[in-house]
Design a protein around this motif. Structure first.
Motif, mmCIF file in Angstrom:
data_model
loop_
_atom_site.group_PDB
_atom_site.id
_atom_site.type_symbol
_atom_site.label_atom_id
_atom_site.label_comp_id
_atom_site.label_asym_id
_atom_site.label_seq_id
_atom_site.Cartn_x
_atom_site.Cartn_y
_atom_site.Cartn_z
ATOM 1 N N VAL A 4 -11.982 -64.310 -15.343
ATOM 2 C CA VAL A 4 -11.787 -62.804 -15.700
ATOM 3 C C VAL A 4 -12.591 -62.608 -17.157
ATOM 4 C CG1 VAL A 4 -10.522 -61.036 -15.830
ATOM 5 C CG2 VAL A 4 -9.807 -62.735 -14.091
ATOM 6 N N THR A 5 -13.699 -62.031 -17.001
ATOM 7 C CA THR A 5 -14.295 -61.403 -18.197
ATOM 8 C C THR A 5 -14.003 -60.171 -18.684
ATOM 9 O OG1 THR A 5 -16.285 -60.860 -17.349
ATOM 10 C CG2 THR A 5 -16.296 -63.416 -17.939
ATOM 11 N N ASP A 6 -14.135 -59.865 -19.890
ATOM 12 C CA ASP A 6 -14.222 -58.266 -20.092
ATOM 13 C C ASP A 6 -15.143 -57.561 -19.385
ATOM 14 O OD1 ASP A 6 -12.156 -59.173 -21.878
ATOM 15 O OD2 ASP A 6 -13.537 -58.674 -24.089
ATOM 16 N N ARG A 10 -14.333 -54.384 -17.062
ATOM 17 C CA ARG A 10 -14.734 -53.108 -17.348
ATOM 18 C C ARG A 10 -15.179 -52.660 -15.917
ATOM 19 N NH1 ARG A 10 -17.122 -55.531 -21.629
ATOM 20 N NH2 ARG A 10 -16.132 -54.731 -23.708
ATOM 21 N N ARG A 11 -16.019 -53.430 -15.166
ATOM 22 C CA ARG A 11 -16.367 -53.012 -13.809
ATOM 23 C C ARG A 11 -15.501 -52.569 -12.955
ATOM 24 N NH1 ARG A 11 -19.670 -57.169 -13.694
ATOM 25 N NH2 ARG A 11 -18.736 -58.542 -12.386
ATOM 26 N N ILE A 12 -14.328 -53.376 -13.061
ATOM 27 C CA ILE A 12 -13.209 -53.135 -11.880
ATOM 28 C C ILE A 12 -12.645 -52.024 -12.310
ATOM 29 C CG2 ILE A 12 -10.642 -53.671 -11.452
ATOM 30 C CD1 ILE A 12 -11.645 -56.610 -11.603
ATOM 31 N N LEU A 13 -12.476 -51.631 -13.738
ATOM 32 C CA LEU A 13 -11.598 -50.331 -14.203
ATOM 33 C C LEU A 13 -12.582 -49.083 -13.936
ATOM 34 C CD1 LEU A 13 -9.938 -51.723 -17.022
ATOM 35 C CD2 LEU A 13 -8.826 -50.823 -15.173
ATOM 36 N N ARG A 14 -14.013 -49.192 -14.027
ATOM 37 C CA ARG A 14 -14.959 -48.137 -13.833
ATOM 38 C C ARG A 14 -15.040 -47.923 -12.456
ATOM 39 N NH1 ARG A 14 -18.776 -50.805 -18.195
ATOM 40 N NH2 ARG A 14 -18.354 -49.345 -19.898
ATOM 41 N N ASP A 130 -1.723 -61.633 -14.734
ATOM 42 C CA ASP A 130 -1.192 -61.664 -16.046
ATOM 43 C C ASP A 130 -2.053 -60.780 -16.916
ATOM 44 O OD1 ASP A 130 0.919 -62.758 -17.951
ATOM 45 O OD2 ASP A 130 -0.428 -64.455 -18.231
ATOM 46 N N ARG A 131 -2.366 -59.783 -16.637
ATOM 47 C CA ARG A 131 -2.531 -58.750 -17.637
ATOM 48 C C ARG A 131 -2.336 -57.272 -17.133
ATOM 49 N NH1 ARG A 131 -8.270 -59.907 -19.892
ATOM 50 N NH2 ARG A 131 -8.573 -62.220 -19.593
ATOM 51 N N CYS A 132 -2.499 -56.390 -17.832
ATOM 52 C CA CYS A 132 -2.018 -54.896 -17.675
ATOM 53 C C CYS A 132 -3.140 -54.038 -17.889
ATOM 54 C CB CYS A 132 -0.805 -54.595 -18.665
ATOM 55 S SG CYS A 132 -0.164 -52.818 -18.298
ATOM 56 N N PRO A 133 -3.451 -53.051 -17.090
ATOM 57 C CA PRO A 133 -4.724 -52.074 -17.254
ATOM 58 C C PRO A 133 -4.130 -51.151 -18.457
ATOM 59 C CG PRO A 133 -3.426 -51.419 -15.102
ATOM 60 C CD PRO A 133 -2.911 -53.066 -15.741
ATOM 61 N N PRO A 138 -7.344 -49.267 -23.239
ATOM 62 C CA PRO A 138 -7.411 -49.081 -24.541
ATOM 63 C C PRO A 138 -8.385 -50.251 -25.363
ATOM 64 C CG PRO A 138 -5.282 -48.573 -24.057
ATOM 65 C CD PRO A 138 -5.871 -49.332 -22.982
ATOM 66 N N ARG A 139 -8.268 -51.477 -24.992
ATOM 67 C CA ARG A 139 -8.774 -52.555 -25.511
ATOM 68 C C ARG A 139 -10.346 -52.381 -25.448
ATOM 69 N NH1 ARG A 139 -10.535 -57.650 -24.686
ATOM 70 N NH2 ARG A 139 -10.248 -57.528 -22.450
ATOM 71 N N LEU A 140 -10.678 -52.201 -23.898
ATOM 72 C CA LEU A 140 -12.210 -52.504 -23.658
ATOM 73 C C LEU A 140 -13.021 -50.956 -23.786
ATOM 74 C CD1 LEU A 140 -11.464 -54.031 -20.111
ATOM 75 C CD2 LEU A 140 -12.514 -55.087 -22.093
ATOM 76 N N PHE A 141 -12.235 -49.736 -23.874
ATOM 77 C CA PHE A 141 -12.820 -48.748 -23.788
ATOM 78 C C PHE A 141 -12.252 -47.767 -25.073
ATOM 79 C CE2 PHE A 141 -12.552 -49.552 -19.222
ATOM 80 C CZ PHE A 141 -13.676 -49.649 -18.720
#
Length: 147
Positions: A4-6, A10-14, A130-133, A138-141
């Motif tokens: 799982v890369t940044d 980003r792609r998933i969240l977009r 093991d991550r939270c959107p 905020p970290r990515l965008f």
């Protein structure tokens, strides 16, 4: 399992617009409640799943008992299944996500189930564990992301 890369996050969240949140809680002090609100405030439609409160409203959305009960799931329109259950229970939720044709299985902080991840990936779903959107957005965008 795929790394799982940044860029993948980003792609998933977009690409995600509709999220089914398994383990949604009506209690404001619970993390699932706060994350649901956060995601809604960032433009996502978040559909709560919790058999204990099915049929009630939570954050202006009807709660469903199972993923398969959601009308959007029947139409194949659930982009992400966000799992707020313990690691052992994540497998059943991942299998339901596969059945409804979700595109991504996202297991929250401290939720790790390798079998669930392997089955979801084998079925063509993207998997995050093991991550939270609400932390990743905020970290990515920089907090400026809208679904």
């Amino acid at each position: 399992m795929t790394t799982v890369t940044d860029d993948l996050l980003r792609r998933i969240l977009r690409e995600t617009k509709i999220i089914a949140l398994v383990g949604a809680s009506p209690r404001p002090e619970r993390p699932s409640h706060g994350v649901m609100r956060f995601l809604q405030q960032h433009g996502y439609r978040v559909i709560p799943v919790n058999p204990g409160i099915a049929g009630k409203m939570l954050n202006d959305e009807l709660v469903y008992a199972r993923l398969a009960d959601i009308p959007e799931a029947k139409a194949g329109k659930i982009d992400m299944v966000d799992i707020f259950r313990n690691s052992d229970d994540a497998l059943a939720a991942a299998r339901e996500a596969i059945e409804i044709g979700a595109r991504t299985v996202w297991m929250q902080l401290n939720v790790v189930n390798e079998t669930a991840a392997q089955e979801a990936e084998a079925a063509g779903l993207r998997v995050v564990m093991d991550r939270c959107p609400a932390i990743e957005i905020p970290r990515l965008f920089g907090g400026r992301h809208e679904a």
